[in-house]
Design an enzyme around this catalytic site. Structure first.
Site, PDB file in Angstrom:
ATOM      1  N   LYS A  36       0.829  -1.208   0.000  1.00 16.05           N
ATOM      2  CA  LYS A  36       0.000   0.000   0.000  1.00 16.05           C
ATOM      3  C   LYS A  36       0.864   1.259   0.000  1.00 16.05           C
ATOM      4  O   LYS A  36       0.640   2.181   0.765  1.00 16.05           O
ATOM      5  CB  LYS A  36      -0.930  -0.010   1.209  1.00 16.05           C
ATOM      6  CG  LYS A  36      -1.876  -1.205   1.217  1.00 16.05           C
ATOM      7  CD  LYS A  36      -2.826  -1.153   2.387  1.00 16.05           C
ATOM      8  CE  LYS A  36      -3.728  -2.357   2.450  1.00 16.05           C
ATOM      9  NZ  LYS A  36      -4.459  -2.664   1.263  1.00 16.05           N
ATOM     10  N   CYS A  37       1.836   1.293  -0.890  1.00 12.23           N
ATOM     11  CA  CYS A  37       2.824   2.365  -0.949  1.00 12.23           C
ATOM     12  C   CYS A  37       2.795   3.003  -2.330  1.00 12.23           C
ATOM     13  O   CYS A  37       2.433   2.349  -3.314  1.00 12.23           O
ATOM     14  CB  CYS A  37       4.208   1.767  -0.664  1.00 12.23           C
ATOM     15  SG  CYS A  37       5.599   2.901  -0.797  1.00 12.23           S
ATOM     16  N   GLY A  38       3.183   4.244  -2.412  1.00 12.67           N
ATOM     17  CA  GLY A  38       3.286   4.891  -3.708  1.00 12.67           C
ATOM     18  C   GLY A  38       4.291   4.212  -4.625  1.00 12.67           C
ATOM     19  O   GLY A  38       4.212   4.331  -5.844  1.00 12.67           O
ATOM     20  N   THR A  40       4.656   0.893  -4.698  1.00 12.02           N
ATOM     21  CA  THR A  40       4.205  -0.483  -4.919  1.00 12.02           C
ATOM     22  C   THR A  40       4.245  -0.901  -6.385  1.00 12.02           C
ATOM     23  O   THR A  40       4.592  -2.058  -6.680  1.00 12.02           O
ATOM     24  CB  THR A  40       2.806  -0.702  -4.306  1.00 12.02           C
ATOM     25  OG1 THR A  40       2.887  -0.459  -2.893  1.00 12.02           O
ATOM     26  CG2 THR A  40       2.295  -2.113  -4.535  1.00 12.02           C
ATOM     27  N   GLN A  71       2.392   0.369   5.769  1.00 12.93           N
ATOM     28  CA  GLN A  71       1.894   0.153   4.413  1.00 12.93           C
ATOM     29  C   GLN A  71       1.914  -1.311   3.981  1.00 12.93           C
ATOM     30  O   GLN A  71       1.666  -1.616   2.819  1.00 12.93           O
ATOM     31  CB  GLN A  71       2.676   1.030   3.432  1.00 12.93           C
ATOM     32  CG  GLN A  71       2.416   2.502   3.697  1.00 12.93           C
ATOM     33  CD  GLN A  71       3.153   3.420   2.746  1.00 12.93           C
ATOM     34  OE1 GLN A  71       4.093   3.034   2.076  1.00 12.93           O
ATOM     35  NE2 GLN A  71       2.708   4.659   2.697  1.00 12.93           N
TER      36      GLN A  71
END
Length: 162
Positions: A36-38, A40, A71
């Site tokens: 759940k990370c930018g 990803t 995340q």
């Protein structure tokens, strides 16, 4: 005291163990990951590296971590399903692990000791390239995509015969 990456094992996402000594003589790209990370979408680039260079000997290993911004909150089953469904990940994945600080798993403690302060993961998707001799040869921050020329060139150099 560990002398190279082959001295470590990791708990695998599927409940087995990833014994890094099984990859002796092969370059290994270790990446701390999160769902759940930018960053990803870098799973796509990691899978592309794996697909292109696996037969030449490269090993890519994802190490999910909830250390940065919480995340990676999922269970092993949720993480595995997410990676497969969204990115077709087929490279080995470790179980969710702590990668920074006093509680870091031994592998990341060793990377910290070998590479120093600047190479410590400061967010998800830090990448560590290990040479055929089991020693770190390069590291890349989160903002360096796995498909960048910098990473690809380092991988290609690591794949050259020893």
């Amino acid at each position: 005291m560990a002398t190279n990456i082959y001295d470590f094992t990791l708990p695998a996402l599927d409940g087995t163990t990833i014994d890094l000594s099984a990859y002796r003589g092969q370059p290994i790209l270790i990446v701390n990951t999160a769902s759940k990370c930018g960053f990803t979408p870098q799973y796509e680039g990691l899978q592309a590296l794996w697909t292109q260079f696996h037969k030449a000997g490269l090993v890519v290993i994802g190490v999910p971590s909830n250390d940065f911004g919480q995340q990676e909150p999922g269970t092993s089953e949720e993480i595995g399903a997410f990676c497969q469904k969204n990115y077709g990940v087929s490279f080995p994945m470790a179980a969710r692990s702590v990668v920074r600080g006093q509680e870091a798993i031994p592998l990341f403690g060793w990377l910290d000791a070998e590479l120093g302060f600047l190479a410590r993961p400061r967010w998800n998707f830090f990448k560590y390239l290990i040479g055929r001799n089991g020693q770190p040869v390069a590291w890349f921050s989160s903002i360096t995509p796995p498909t960048s020329a910098r990473v690809r060139n380092a991988v290609e150099r690591a794949l050259l015969p020893a």
